[in-house]
Design a protein around this motif. Structure first.
Motif, PDB file in Angstrom:
ATOM      1  N   ASN A  15     -50.487 -36.148 -29.666  1.00  0.00           N
ATOM      2  CA  ASN A  15     -49.806 -35.545 -30.394  1.00  0.00           C
ATOM      3  C   ASN A  15     -49.775 -33.900 -30.469  1.00  0.00           C
ATOM      4  O   ASN A  15     -49.021 -32.787 -30.647  1.00  0.00           O
ATOM      5  CB  ASN A  15     -48.977 -36.288 -31.346  1.00  0.00           C
ATOM      6  N   ARG A  16     -51.099 -33.766 -31.430  1.00  0.00           N
ATOM      7  CA  ARG A  16     -52.063 -32.763 -31.472  1.00  0.00           C
ATOM      8  C   ARG A  16     -52.287 -31.690 -30.125  1.00  0.00           C
ATOM      9  O   ARG A  16     -51.371 -30.704 -30.120  1.00  0.00           O
ATOM     10  CB  ARG A  16     -53.347 -32.963 -32.094  1.00  0.00           C
ATOM     11  N   ARG A  17     -52.313 -32.255 -28.808  1.00  0.00           N
ATOM     12  CA  ARG A  17     -52.129 -32.000 -27.491  1.00  0.00           C
ATOM     13  C   ARG A  17     -51.060 -31.498 -27.299  1.00  0.00           C
ATOM     14  O   ARG A  17     -50.813 -29.795 -26.471  1.00  0.00           O
ATOM     15  CB  ARG A  17     -52.743 -32.415 -26.557  1.00  0.00           C
ATOM     16  N   SER A  18     -49.926 -32.042 -27.583  1.00  0.00           N
ATOM     17  CA  SER A  18     -47.941 -31.888 -27.412  1.00  0.00           C
ATOM     18  C   SER A  18     -47.612 -30.585 -27.817  1.00  0.00           C
ATOM     19  O   SER A  18     -46.505 -29.547 -27.439  1.00  0.00           O
ATOM     20  CB  SER A  18     -47.385 -32.476 -27.207  1.00  0.00           C
ATOM     21  N   GLN A  19     -49.198 -29.768 -28.886  1.00  0.00           N
ATOM     22  CA  GLN A  19     -48.191 -29.193 -29.739  1.00  0.00           C
ATOM     23  C   GLN A  19     -48.717 -26.978 -29.351  1.00  0.00           C
ATOM     24  O   GLN A  19     -48.000 -26.423 -29.651  1.00  0.00           O
ATOM     25  CB  GLN A  19     -48.524 -28.856 -31.387  1.00  0.00           C
ATOM     26  N   TRP A  20     -49.298 -27.225 -28.727  1.00  0.00           N
ATOM     27  CA  TRP A  20     -50.122 -25.990 -28.051  1.00  0.00           C
ATOM     28  C   TRP A  20     -49.451 -26.010 -26.676  1.00  0.00           C
ATOM     29  O   TRP A  20     -48.333 -26.308 -25.622  1.00  0.00           O
ATOM     30  CB  TRP A  20     -51.281 -26.493 -27.090  1.00  0.00           C
ATOM     31  N   LYS A  21     -49.180 -24.164 -26.848  1.00  0.00           N
ATOM     32  CA  LYS A  21     -48.106 -23.817 -25.191  1.00  0.00           C
ATOM     33  C   LYS A  21     -48.733 -22.476 -25.005  1.00  0.00           C
ATOM     34  O   LYS A  21     -48.832 -21.775 -26.046  1.00  0.00           O
ATOM     35  CB  LYS A  21     -46.530 -23.841 -26.108  1.00  0.00           C
ATOM     36  N   ALA A  22     -48.749 -22.798 -23.646  1.00  0.00           N
ATOM     37  CA  ALA A  22     -49.051 -20.787 -23.384  1.00  0.00           C
ATOM     38  C   ALA A  22     -48.393 -20.002 -23.581  1.00  0.00           C
ATOM     39  O   ALA A  22     -46.855 -19.805 -23.590  1.00  0.00           O
ATOM     40  CB  ALA A  22     -48.993 -21.572 -21.719  1.00  0.00           C
ATOM     41  N   GLU A  23     -48.465 -19.012 -24.289  1.00  0.00           N
ATOM     42  CA  GLU A  23     -47.769 -18.088 -23.690  1.00  0.00           C
ATOM     43  C   GLU A  23     -47.590 -16.506 -22.423  1.00  0.00           C
ATOM     44  O   GLU A  23     -48.329 -16.734 -21.426  1.00  0.00           O
ATOM     45  CB  GLU A  23     -48.186 -16.660 -24.980  1.00  0.00           C
ATOM     46  N   LEU A  24     -46.144 -16.960 -22.260  1.00  0.00           N
ATOM     47  CA  LEU A  24     -46.306 -16.101 -20.796  1.00  0.00           C
ATOM     48  C   LEU A  24     -46.776 -14.394 -20.251  1.00  0.00           C
ATOM     49  O   LEU A  24     -46.981 -13.785 -21.759  1.00  0.00           O
ATOM     50  CB  LEU A  24     -44.316 -15.839 -21.059  1.00  0.00           C
ATOM     51  N   PRO A  25     -47.347 -14.204 -19.579  1.00  0.00           N
ATOM     52  CA  PRO A  25     -48.328 -12.523 -19.521  1.00  0.00           C
ATOM     53  C   PRO A  25     -47.056 -11.870 -19.881  1.00  0.00           C
ATOM     54  O   PRO A  25     -45.900 -11.795 -19.463  1.00  0.00           O
ATOM     55  CB  PRO A  25     -48.298 -13.187 -18.220  1.00  0.00           C
ATOM     56  N   GLN A  26     -47.481 -10.175 -20.471  1.00  0.00           N
ATOM     57  CA  GLN A  26     -46.634  -9.562 -21.120  1.00  0.00           C
ATOM     58  C   GLN A  26     -46.735  -8.591 -19.815  1.00  0.00           C
ATOM     59  O   GLN A  26     -47.343  -8.850 -18.863  1.00  0.00           O
ATOM     60  CB  GLN A  26     -47.369  -8.317 -22.340  1.00  0.00           C
ATOM     61  N   LEU A  27     -45.473  -8.648 -19.223  1.00  0.00           N
ATOM     62  CA  LEU A  27     -45.547  -7.963 -17.762  1.00  0.00           C
ATOM     63  C   LEU A  27     -44.555  -6.407 -17.885  1.00  0.00           C
ATOM     64  O   LEU A  27     -43.575  -6.470 -18.431  1.00  0.00           O
ATOM     65  CB  LEU A  27     -44.475  -8.417 -16.921  1.00  0.00           C
ATOM     66  N   ASP A  28     -45.499  -4.889 -17.211  1.00  0.00           N
ATOM     67  CA  ASP A  28     -44.934  -4.057 -16.644  1.00  0.00           C
ATOM     68  C   ASP A  28     -44.462  -3.433 -15.931  1.00  0.00           C
ATOM     69  O   ASP A  28     -44.882  -4.348 -15.098  1.00  0.00           O
ATOM     70  CB  ASP A  28     -46.135  -3.573 -17.181  1.00  0.00           C
ATOM     71  N   THR A  29     -43.167  -2.919 -15.826  1.00  0.00           N
ATOM     72  CA  THR A  29     -42.663  -2.371 -14.686  1.00  0.00           C
ATOM     73  C   THR A  29     -43.322  -0.972 -13.678  1.00  0.00           C
ATOM     74  O   THR A  29     -43.585  -0.513 -15.027  1.00  0.00           O
ATOM     75  CB  THR A  29     -41.200  -2.501 -14.742  1.00  0.00           C
ATOM     76  N   ILE A  30     -43.719  -1.015 -12.900  1.00  0.00           N
ATOM     77  CA  ILE A  30     -44.798   0.301 -12.278  1.00  0.00           C
ATOM     78  C   ILE A  30     -43.773   0.194 -10.947  1.00  0.00           C
ATOM     79  O   ILE A  30     -42.986  -1.057 -10.302  1.00  0.00           O
ATOM     80  CB  ILE A  30     -46.103  -0.425 -12.240  1.00  0.00           C
ATOM     81  N   LYS A  31     -44.314   1.675 -10.546  1.00  0.00           N
ATOM     82  CA  LYS A  31     -43.152   1.751  -9.177  1.00  0.00           C
ATOM     83  C   LYS A  31     -44.113   1.516  -7.823  1.00  0.00           C
ATOM     84  O   LYS A  31     -45.828   2.310  -8.033  1.00  0.00           O
ATOM     85  CB  LYS A  31     -43.002   3.059  -8.923  1.00  0.00           C
ATOM     86  N   VAL A  32     -44.896   0.787  -6.962  1.00  0.00           N
ATOM     87  CA  VAL A  32     -45.814   0.882  -6.071  1.00  0.00           C
ATOM     88  C   VAL A  32     -45.188   1.608  -4.885  1.00  0.00           C
ATOM     89  O   VAL A  32     -44.051   0.047  -4.088  1.00  0.00           O
ATOM     90  CB  VAL A  32     -46.687  -0.445  -6.172  1.00  0.00           C
ATOM     91  N   ASN A  33     -45.476   1.838  -4.185  1.00  0.00           N
ATOM     92  CA  ASN A  33     -44.797   2.304  -2.646  1.00  0.00           C
ATOM     93  C   ASN A  33     -43.411   2.305  -2.309  1.00  0.00           C
ATOM     94  O   ASN A  33     -42.766   2.086  -1.565  1.00  0.00           O
ATOM     95  CB  ASN A  33     -45.005   0.998  -1.988  1.00  0.00           C
ATOM     96  N   GLY A  34     -42.718   3.021  -3.614  1.00  0.00           N
ATOM     97  CA  GLY A  34     -41.291   3.435  -3.668  1.00  0.00           C
ATOM     98  C   GLY A  34     -40.575   1.784  -4.739  1.00  0.00           C
ATOM     99  O   GLY A  34     -39.621   2.085  -4.604  1.00  0.00           O
ATOM    100  N   ARG A  35     -41.160   0.875  -4.850  1.00  0.00           N
ATOM    101  CA  ARG A  35     -40.827  -0.372  -4.811  1.00  0.00           C
ATOM    102  C   ARG A  35     -40.777  -1.077  -6.076  1.00  0.00           C
ATOM    103  O   ARG A  35     -42.476  -0.830  -6.474  1.00  0.00           O
ATOM    104  CB  ARG A  35     -41.221  -1.271  -4.312  1.00  0.00           C
TER     105      ARG A  35
END
Length: 54
Positions: A15-35
């Motif tokens: 029950n204790r372990r099930s309370q832990w949740k991973a956080e999604l990484p913050q995503l940044d939008t960048i331009k690489v090679n025109g994409r």
């Protein structure tokens, strides 16, 4: 170091372990090679310098 005084039941442990949740990484939008791509903030520099390819 903390040492438990009593054995913890399997139910309480799970029950204790099930309370832990991973956080999604913050995503940044960048331009690489025109994409435009979304990458985690910690990898932006690596993509811009060409160390990683998407």
């Amino acid at each position: 170091m903390a040492v438990p005084k009593r054995k913890m039941s399997r139910s309480n442990t799970r029950n204790r372990r099930s309370q832990w949740k991973a956080e999604l990484p913050q995503l940044d939008t960048i331009k690489v090679n025109g994409r435009e791509i979304s990458v985690p903030r910690r990898l932006v520099k690596a993509y811009k310098t060409g160390l990683l390819e998407h």
